[in-house]
Design an enzyme around this catalytic site. Sequence first.
Site, mmCIF file in Angstrom:
data_model
loop_
_atom_site.group_PDB
_atom_site.id
_atom_site.type_symbol
_atom_site.label_atom_id
_atom_site.label_comp_id
_atom_site.label_asym_id
_atom_site.label_seq_id
_atom_site.Cartn_x
_atom_site.Cartn_y
_atom_site.Cartn_z
ATOM 1 N N HIS A 71 2.228 3.402 -9.041
ATOM 2 C CA HIS A 71 1.997 1.981 -9.352
ATOM 3 C C HIS A 71 3.155 1.432 -10.195
ATOM 4 O O HIS A 71 3.596 0.295 -9.998
ATOM 5 C CB HIS A 71 0.671 1.793 -10.089
ATOM 6 C CG HIS A 71 -0.524 2.196 -9.272
ATOM 7 N ND1 HIS A 71 -0.692 1.800 -7.972
ATOM 8 C CD2 HIS A 71 -1.617 2.953 -9.569
ATOM 9 C CE1 HIS A 71 -1.831 2.299 -7.495
ATOM 10 N NE2 HIS A 71 -2.411 3.006 -8.448
ATOM 11 N N LEU A 128 10.760 -20.645 -4.978
ATOM 12 C CA LEU A 128 9.881 -19.695 -4.275
ATOM 13 C C LEU A 128 8.540 -19.709 -5.002
ATOM 14 O O LEU A 128 8.506 -19.774 -6.234
ATOM 15 C CB LEU A 128 10.496 -18.287 -4.337
ATOM 16 C CG LEU A 128 9.617 -17.108 -3.910
ATOM 17 C CD1 LEU A 128 9.417 -17.120 -2.387
ATOM 18 C CD2 LEU A 128 10.254 -15.776 -4.316
ATOM 19 N N ASP A 155 0.838 -1.211 0.000
ATOM 20 C CA ASP A 155 0.000 0.000 0.000
ATOM 21 C C ASP A 155 0.868 1.255 0.000
ATOM 22 O O ASP A 155 2.001 1.241 0.487
ATOM 23 C CB ASP A 155 -0.917 -0.038 1.235
ATOM 24 C CG ASP A 155 -2.061 0.956 1.115
ATOM 25 O OD1 ASP A 155 -2.396 1.363 -0.020
ATOM 26 O OD2 ASP A 155 -2.625 1.327 2.160
HETATM 27 C C1 IPE Z 1 -5.407 -2.805 -0.010
HETATM 28 O O1 IPE Z 1 -5.095 -1.459 -0.206
HETATM 29 C C2 IPE Z 1 -5.404 -3.522 -1.318
HETATM 30 C C3 IPE Z 1 -4.118 -3.585 -2.024
HETATM 31 C C4 IPE Z 1 -2.953 -3.149 -1.609
HETATM 32 C C5 IPE Z 1 -4.196 -4.232 -3.286
HETATM 33 P P1 IPE Z 1 -6.209 -0.339 -0.307
HETATM 34 O O2 IPE Z 1 -5.482 0.947 -0.473
HETATM 35 O O3 IPE Z 1 -7.210 -0.695 -1.326
HETATM 36 O O4 IPE Z 1 -6.901 -0.412 1.135
HETATM 37 P P2 IPE Z 1 -7.822 0.630 1.895
HETATM 38 O O5 IPE Z 1 -8.883 1.061 0.939
HETATM 39 O O6 IPE Z 1 -6.947 1.789 2.280
HETATM 40 O O7 IPE Z 1 -8.333 -0.089 3.098
HETATM 41 C C1 IPE Z 2 -1.705 0.182 -3.338
HETATM 42 O O1 IPE Z 2 -1.471 1.545 -3.356
HETATM 43 C C2 IPE Z 2 -1.944 -0.389 -4.710
HETATM 44 C C3 IPE Z 2 -3.332 -0.796 -4.984
HETATM 45 C C4 IPE Z 2 -4.313 -0.770 -4.125
HETATM 46 C C5 IPE Z 2 -3.588 -1.280 -6.310
HETATM 47 P P1 IPE Z 2 -2.659 2.574 -3.344
HETATM 48 O O2 IPE Z 2 -3.058 2.884 -4.740
HETATM 49 O O3 IPE Z 2 -3.758 2.125 -2.451
HETATM 50 O O4 IPE Z 2 -1.935 3.840 -2.711
HETATM 51 P P2 IPE Z 2 -2.540 4.859 -1.651
HETATM 52 O O5 IPE Z 2 -3.019 4.052 -0.476
HETATM 53 O O6 IPE Z 2 -3.655 5.578 -2.325
HETATM 54 O O7 IPE Z 2 -1.390 5.747 -1.307
HETATM 55 MG MG MG Z 3 -4.165 2.352 -0.466
#
Ligand code: IPE
Ligand code: IPE
Ligand code: MG
Length: 250
Positions: free
Chosen positions: A41, A135, A24
């Site tokens: 990303h 792995l 995240d």
């Molecule tokens: C969790 O992250 C899902 C992934 C990293 C794929 P999110 O960014 O979607 O989670 P929330 O919405 O903050 O809980």
């Molecule tokens: C995690 O990073 C990746 C996915 C959920 C696909 P985020 O896109 O949730 O990044 P933040 O949480 O908005 O910074």
């Molecule tokens: Mg996120």
Amino acid sequence: MFKSSTTAIPEALKVPRHIAIIMDGNGRWATKRLLPRVAGHVKGVEAVRGVVEHCVERGVEYLTLFAFSSENWRRPAEEVSLLMRLFVTALEREVAKMHANNIRLKVVGDLSRFDPKLQEMISAAERRTANNTRLTVSVCANYGGRWDIMQATGKMVAANPGMTEFTEEMLAPHLAMAYAPEPDLFIRTGGEERISNFLLWQLAYSELYFTKTFWPDFSKASLDEAIASFQQRERRFGQTGDQVAQKSNA
Ligand code: IPE
Ligand code: IPE
Ligand code: MG
């Protein structure tokens, strides 16, 4: 089949055998640099490469990465389609390398919602790497912990017609990650301290590690820090500390 943490006491491990990560903070990493979220990303895919390499170096056997949750469809359509395209390019670029390094790839989740071409790419990649042993990298895509429990329940009921009472052992083989032991170490980057519908069943006795580091900045050293934290923990699995100490001296 691996033993479940609630029906048997797992062995003590120096290095986690299975690490599961919520990757995240990509969006915030980019926003902080005045870049579009997608830049985060893209950078996040590079971080995956480093962590996969380092898991091999550290002798981790299973690495599970939350790439796209069942709730991420709620994001703007543009971001969702960008994430899908990134997934396709990452598959195209990385699978040969993974195969050469004896890495098995699994993609876990409700794949039926993906473009049929992407579904075909996924199963080709899985078939190609199926016999690799160094792995196992599992990418959770359109995955949700509740979806997993529900789909497993459906299969369990179908496999046991007429039965109305069930045990954990009857459900476990139908879970999407039945091929792996439960995660020893769970990592969430990006500062949030929540599970966000990741592996609900399997995290029953995992050690939880949260870091403020945004995923694109998560390096091999960051992974070492998480593993070092794991090594400080006493995993009791419901027993007393004395019982655990006795066993480790035995
Ligand atoms: C969790 O992250 C899902 C992934 C990293 C794929 P999110 O960014 O979607 O989670 P929330 O919405 O903050 O809980
Ligand atoms: C995690 O990073 C990746 C996915 C959920 C696909 P985020 O896109 O949730 O990044 P933040 O949480 O908005 O910074
Ligand atoms: Mg996120």
